[in-house]
Design a protein around this motif. Structure first.
Motif, PDB file in Angstrom:
ATOM      1  N   VAL A  49     -39.281-100.269 -22.597  1.00 64.82           N
ATOM      2  CA  VAL A  49     -40.406-100.182 -23.540  1.00 64.82           C
ATOM      3  C   VAL A  49     -41.150-101.508 -23.608  1.00 64.82           C
ATOM      4  O   VAL A  49     -42.388-101.546 -23.569  1.00 64.82           O
ATOM      5  N   PHE A  50     -40.422-102.596 -23.691  1.00 62.22           N
ATOM      6  CA  PHE A  50     -41.076-103.904 -23.759  1.00 62.22           C
ATOM      7  C   PHE A  50     -41.785-104.234 -22.438  1.00 62.22           C
ATOM      8  O   PHE A  50     -42.880-104.817 -22.448  1.00 62.22           O
ATOM      9  N   MET A  51     -41.177-103.882 -21.312  1.00 63.96           N
ATOM     10  CA  MET A  51     -41.828-104.104 -20.023  1.00 63.96           C
ATOM     11  C   MET A  51     -43.100-103.277 -19.912  1.00 63.96           C
ATOM     12  O   MET A  51     -44.123-103.746 -19.406  1.00 63.96           O
ATOM     13  N   GLN A  52     -43.037-102.028 -20.399  1.00 60.40           N
ATOM     14  CA  GLN A  52     -44.215-101.170 -20.376  1.00 60.40           C
ATOM     15  C   GLN A  52     -45.342-101.771 -21.217  1.00 60.40           C
ATOM     16  O   GLN A  52     -46.506-101.756 -20.826  1.00 60.40           O
ATOM     17  N   SER A  53     -44.993-102.342 -22.352  1.00 62.88           N
ATOM     18  CA  SER A  53     -45.999-102.977 -23.204  1.00 62.88           C
ATOM     19  C   SER A  53     -46.629-104.177 -22.507  1.00 62.88           C
ATOM     20  O   SER A  53     -47.843-104.394 -22.595  1.00 62.88           O
ATOM     21  N   LEU A  54     -45.812-104.946 -21.803  1.00 67.75           N
ATOM     22  CA  LEU A  54     -46.336-106.107 -21.087  1.00 67.75           C
ATOM     23  C   LEU A  54     -47.251-105.693 -19.941  1.00 67.75           C
ATOM     24  O   LEU A  54     -48.275-106.334 -19.683  1.00 67.75           O
ATOM     25  N   VAL A  55     -46.903-104.605 -19.257  1.00 64.36           N
ATOM     26  CA  VAL A  55     -47.702-104.161 -18.114  1.00 64.36           C
ATOM     27  C   VAL A  55     -49.021-103.549 -18.573  1.00 64.36           C
ATOM     28  O   VAL A  55     -50.090-103.847 -18.040  1.00 64.36           O
ATOM     29  N   VAL A  56     -48.962-102.686 -19.591  1.00 67.58           N
ATOM     30  CA  VAL A  56     -50.157-101.959 -20.024  1.00 67.58           C
ATOM     31  C   VAL A  56     -51.063-102.819 -20.895  1.00 67.58           C
ATOM     32  O   VAL A  56     -52.272-102.889 -20.678  1.00 67.58           O
ATOM     33  N   ARG A  57     -50.481-103.484 -21.911  1.00 68.34           N
ATOM     34  CA  ARG A  57     -51.295-104.256 -22.857  1.00 68.34           C
ATOM     35  C   ARG A  57     -51.193-105.760 -22.634  1.00 68.34           C
ATOM     36  O   ARG A  57     -51.874-106.533 -23.309  1.00 68.34           O
ATOM     37  N   ARG A  58     -50.314-106.178 -21.723  1.00 67.03           N
ATOM     38  CA  ARG A  58     -50.079-107.591 -21.419  1.00 67.03           C
ATOM     39  C   ARG A  58     -49.504-108.364 -22.611  1.00 67.03           C
ATOM     40  O   ARG A  58     -49.581-109.585 -22.655  1.00 67.03           O
ATOM     41  N   ASN A  59     -48.958-107.651 -23.573  1.00 64.97           N
ATOM     42  CA  ASN A  59     -48.252-108.304 -24.673  1.00 64.97           C
ATOM     43  C   ASN A  59     -47.380-107.285 -25.390  1.00 64.97           C
ATOM     44  O   ASN A  59     -47.582-106.074 -25.238  1.00 64.97           O
ATOM     45  N   ILE A  60     -46.431-107.792 -26.148  1.00 60.75           N
ATOM     46  CA  ILE A  60     -45.566-106.932 -26.953  1.00 60.75           C
ATOM     47  C   ILE A  60     -46.072-106.982 -28.386  1.00 60.75           C
ATOM     48  O   ILE A  60     -46.319-108.061 -28.939  1.00 60.75           O
ATOM     49  N   LEU A  61     -46.261-105.830 -28.983  1.00 59.93           N
ATOM     50  CA  LEU A  61     -46.783-105.753 -30.331  1.00 59.93           C
ATOM     51  C   LEU A  61     -45.665-105.936 -31.353  1.00 59.93           C
ATOM     52  O   LEU A  61     -44.552-105.435 -31.161  1.00 59.93           O
ATOM     53  N   PHE A  62     -45.982-106.643 -32.428  1.00 57.89           N
ATOM     54  CA  PHE A  62     -45.027-106.836 -33.511  1.00 57.89           C
ATOM     55  C   PHE A  62     -45.694-106.492 -34.843  1.00 57.89           C
ATOM     56  O   PHE A  62     -46.881-106.776 -35.031  1.00 57.89           O
ATOM     57  N   PRO A  63     -44.950-105.894 -35.754  1.00 57.18           N
ATOM     58  CA  PRO A  63     -45.514-105.643 -37.083  1.00 57.18           C
ATOM     59  C   PRO A  63     -45.818-106.967 -37.791  1.00 57.18           C
ATOM     60  O   PRO A  63     -45.247-108.005 -37.470  1.00 57.18           O
ATOM     61  N   LYS A  64     -46.705-106.877 -38.763  1.00 58.17           N
ATOM     62  CA  LYS A  64     -47.048-108.068 -39.530  1.00 58.17           C
ATOM     63  C   LYS A  64     -46.024-108.307 -40.640  1.00 58.17           C
ATOM     64  O   LYS A  64     -45.289-107.410 -41.036  1.00 58.17           O
ATOM     65  N   GLY A  65     -46.019-109.522 -41.146  1.00 62.06           N
ATOM     66  CA  GLY A  65     -45.221-109.839 -42.317  1.00 62.06           C
ATOM     67  C   GLY A  65     -43.724-109.846 -42.046  1.00 62.06           C
ATOM     68  O   GLY A  65     -43.255-110.144 -40.943  1.00 62.06           O
ATOM     69  N   LEU A  66     -42.965-109.454 -43.070  1.00 59.91           N
ATOM     70  CA  LEU A  66     -41.507-109.531 -42.997  1.00 59.91           C
ATOM     71  C   LEU A  66     -40.900-108.505 -42.052  1.00 59.91           C
ATOM     72  O   LEU A  66     -39.721-108.615 -41.709  1.00 59.91           O
ATOM     73  N   ALA A  67     -41.658-107.497 -41.658  1.00 59.41           N
ATOM     74  CA  ALA A  67     -41.143-106.525 -40.700  1.00 59.41           C
ATOM     75  C   ALA A  67     -41.234-107.041 -39.265  1.00 59.41           C
ATOM     76  O   ALA A  67     -40.726-106.401 -38.344  1.00 59.41           O
ATOM     77  N   GLY A  68     -41.857-108.194 -39.083  1.00 57.28           N
ATOM     78  CA  GLY A  68     -42.027-108.772 -37.755  1.00 57.28           C
ATOM     79  C   GLY A  68     -41.088-109.940 -37.506  1.00 57.28           C
ATOM     80  O   GLY A  68     -40.065-110.110 -38.188  1.00 57.28           O
ATOM     81  N   PRO A  69     -41.424-110.807 -36.545  1.00 53.89           N
ATOM     82  CA  PRO A  69     -40.559-111.948 -36.215  1.00 53.89           C
ATOM     83  C   PRO A  69     -40.300-112.871 -37.396  1.00 53.89           C
ATOM     84  O   PRO A  69     -39.223-113.465 -37.496  1.00 53.89           O
ATOM     85  N   LEU A  70     -41.276-112.995 -38.313  1.00 54.45           N
ATOM     86  CA  LEU A  70     -41.073-113.843 -39.487  1.00 54.45           C
ATOM     87  C   LEU A  70     -39.872-113.363 -40.305  1.00 54.45           C
ATOM     88  O   LEU A  70     -39.042-114.173 -40.751  1.00 54.45           O
ATOM     89  N   GLY A  71     -39.774-112.062 -40.503  1.00 49.52           N
ATOM     90  CA  GLY A  71     -38.654-111.508 -41.265  1.00 49.52           C
ATOM     91  C   GLY A  71     -37.327-111.762 -40.587  1.00 49.52           C
ATOM     92  O   GLY A  71     -36.328-112.085 -41.252  1.00 49.52           O
ATOM     93  N   TRP A  72     -37.301-111.619 -39.263  1.00 49.08           N
ATOM     94  CA  TRP A  72     -36.055-111.858 -38.538  1.00 49.08           C
ATOM     95  C   TRP A  72     -35.622-113.323 -38.656  1.00 49.08           C
ATOM     96  O   TRP A  72     -34.441-113.616 -38.910  1.00 49.08           O
ATOM     97  N   MET A  73     -36.576-114.240 -38.513  1.00 49.72           N
ATOM     98  CA  MET A  73     -36.231-115.668 -38.607  1.00 49.72           C
ATOM     99  C   MET A  73     -35.723-116.016 -40.002  1.00 49.72           C
ATOM    100  O   MET A  73     -34.742-116.764 -40.153  1.00 49.72           O
ATOM    101  N   LEU A  74     -36.365-115.473 -41.036  1.00 42.72           N
ATOM    102  CA  LEU A  74     -35.915-115.744 -42.402  1.00 42.72           C
ATOM    103  C   LEU A  74     -34.523-115.171 -42.645  1.00 42.72           C
ATOM    104  O   LEU A  74     -33.691-115.791 -43.324  1.00 42.72           O
ATOM    105  N   LEU A  75     -34.257-113.985 -42.081  1.00 37.91           N
ATOM    106  CA  LEU A  75     -32.949-113.366 -42.269  1.00 37.91           C
ATOM    107  C   LEU A  75     -31.856-114.209 -41.612  1.00 37.91           C
ATOM    108  O   LEU A  75     -30.771-114.393 -42.178  1.00 37.91           O
ATOM    109  N   VAL A  76     -32.147-114.735 -40.425  1.00 33.53           N
ATOM    110  CA  VAL A  76     -31.165-115.574 -39.734  1.00 33.53           C
ATOM    111  C   VAL A  76     -30.953-116.887 -40.485  1.00 33.53           C
ATOM    112  O   VAL A  76     -29.815-117.354 -40.646  1.00 33.53           O
ATOM    113  N   VAL A  77     -32.048-117.487 -40.969  1.00 37.31           N
ATOM    114  CA  VAL A  77     -31.937-118.767 -41.683  1.00 37.31           C
ATOM    115  C   VAL A  77     -31.133-118.592 -42.967  1.00 37.31           C
ATOM    116  O   VAL A  77     -30.241-119.402 -43.273  1.00 37.31           O
ATOM    117  N   THR A  78     -31.438-117.551 -43.741  1.00 39.34           N
ATOM    118  CA  THR A  78     -30.712-117.345 -44.997  1.00 39.34           C
ATOM    119  C   THR A  78     -29.267-116.905 -44.770  1.00 39.34           C
ATOM    120  O   THR A  78     -28.437-117.005 -45.680  1.00 39.34           O
TER     121      THR A  78
END
Length: 453
Positions: A49-78
């Motif tokens: 799925v991620f490879m398909q996103s890179l090939v078709v859109r040339r990037n991987i989409l992420f949700p905004k806010g805490l549902a995205g990478p920011l939320g994951w980083m905060l969860l790991v830090v806490t």
């Protein structure tokens, strides 16, 4: 990568994984081999799925806010205090869990954005779970198939005792999360004329009976509670209030008529009085665990005690873990860890609300409402178990897949809205509905892909 891989092959891989995720063992299949197969299914699916996103859109989409990478980083830090103070193996497992829930959410987020028929994945997976649930009912009624879970136990772990899990609560908590998706898809088929209303009603009742019956025979009370909430909400709010009254009346009659038969089965015999000891015994030691857990959290509110360190049996409780996800998280790594995870769930819920605001079509609105019942199901399970929607990923994979779909649909609806406003209370936003009107179509895949929200 060929686009058909994402449209055909990957959905089937994800279907197999979701349909097998809460299945912890199969007869005649070595446990390690079964685990490796499931790991390969989910790993390759995410990679494709991620490879398909890179090939078709040339990037991987992420949700905004805490549902995205920011939320994951905060969860790991806490979670850091839990890593530093805890057992190494338990810490690695928790890190693995934090990665999986986000990666799986983003997988379905990207898959939905790519136009893949995501809802068929949920539909087929619910049918697979329904099949295994049927087997537990057949064994309870007829005594076969005579399979047993390959785990050490003082009593035979038949499929009518623990399902295809190693615990009755684990089986019940895992399959109940599939119930809202199953009922939502049946409603979608009904709206698009694939099923006649009476057929859809009968099919919905049959699916509920199979799921509920499987949870009942293994006496998984948490799952039964969540399933009852789904049934009452759907019958009162989605189908017909008189159906809700009828279901309530039948439930009350069966409860009064057969309470002696099932009193012991559901362990109500532990509730002999209103004394705290009997209440805790009825709750399988949960009350004792909550009280002692709160005391331990108060000792170290911001650092916790470390992952894998707390054993509530040392403090007089029946079970090792606190049977509440948030209390367990706070006990392991501090209240900031639990609050961060709560914020992630709230972010998902707000995007779910956004879908309602952009969906004036009542049929589509009912579909989303039914599908989104997986959210309260997850909260109920998490409130009465130590893992719920975080910790035992195989049991909650469908929850995070649903969150990925919901997050993507909210973004797609906002993008398709003519005003593209960020003020949900404006009339212009509510008037726009990018989903097509339901229309009769001949094939199930076409029905779901083109006609449902």
């Amino acid at each position: 990568m060929n686009e058909s891989l994402s449209q055909k092959f990957v959905p089937w891989m994800l279907t197999l994984y979701l349909g097998l995720a809460p299945i912890y063992w199969l007869p005649y299949v070595p446990l390690r081999l079964f685990f490796v197969v499931k790991l390969a299914l989910v790993g390759l699916s995410v990679l494709f799925v991620f490879m398909q996103s890179l090939v078709v859109r040339r990037n991987i989409l992420f949700p905004k806010g805490l549902a995205g990478p920011l939320g994951w980083m905060l969860l790991v830090v806490t979670a850091a205090p839990g890593f530093f103070q805890g057992d190494l193996g338990s810490g690695v497992t928790r890190l693995y869990d934090t990665v999986l829930i986000f990666v799986f959410t983003w997988t379905f987020y990207n898959l939905t954005h790519s136009g893949t028929n995501v809802l068929t994945i949920f539909w087929r997976a619910t049918l697979m779970i329904g099949f295994f649930a049927c087997l537990t009912l057949v064994h309870a009624l007829l005594g076969f198939p005579s399979w047993r879970a390959p785990y050490p136990s003082l009593v035979p772990l038949t499929i009518s005792r623990v399902g295809f899990h190693n615990l009755s609560s684990g089986w019940s908590n895992g399959i109940v999360l599939f119930l809202p998706a199953a009922l939502a898809m049946i409603y979608a088929y009904s709206v698009t004329k694939r099923f006649k209303p009476r057929v859809a009603m009968a099919l919905g009742a049959g699916v509920f009976i199979v799921y509920f019956g499987s949870m009942f025979v293994v006496s998984g009370r948490t799952g039964l509670l969540a399933a009852a909430v789904v049934a009452l909400f759907v019958s009162f709010q989605i189908v017909n209030r008189w159906l809700g009254v009828a279901i309530s009346a039948v439930t009350a009659f069966v409860g009064v008529r057969y309470w002696e038969t099932y009193f012991d089965h559901l362990r109500f015999n532990r509730l002999r009085s209103t004394e705290i000891d009997d209440i805790s015994r009825f709750s399988s030691g949960r009350i004792d665990g909550y009280l002692e857990g709160l005391s331990l959290i108060w000792e170290r509110p911001f650092t916790g005690h470390g992952f894998g360190v707390l054993d509530m049996r040392e403090y007089g409780a029946v079970a090792r873990d606190i049977h509440n996800l948030w209390l367990k998280m706070a006990g392991d790594a501090g209240i900031l860890f639990a609050l961060t995870f709560t914020g992630i769930l709230i972010a998902c819920y707000r995007r779910m609300r956004r879908i309602y605001q952009l969906t004036p079509n009542p049929q589509h609105h009912r579909f989303y409402t039914t599908f989104a019942l997986i959210f309260p199901c997850g909260l109920i399970v998490s409130s009465l178990s130590p893992y719920g929607v975080f910790g035992s990923f195989q049991n909650n994979a469908v929850f995070w897949a649903a969150m990925g779909y919901i997050l993507a649909k909210a973004d797609m609806k906002e993008a398709a809205c003519p005003t593209n406003t960020h003020h949900p209370d404006t009339a212009a936003t509510v008037e726009a509905d990018p989903d097509p009107e339901p229309a009769p179509l001949p094939l199930p895949a076409q029905v779901i892909a083109r006609s449902t929200p």
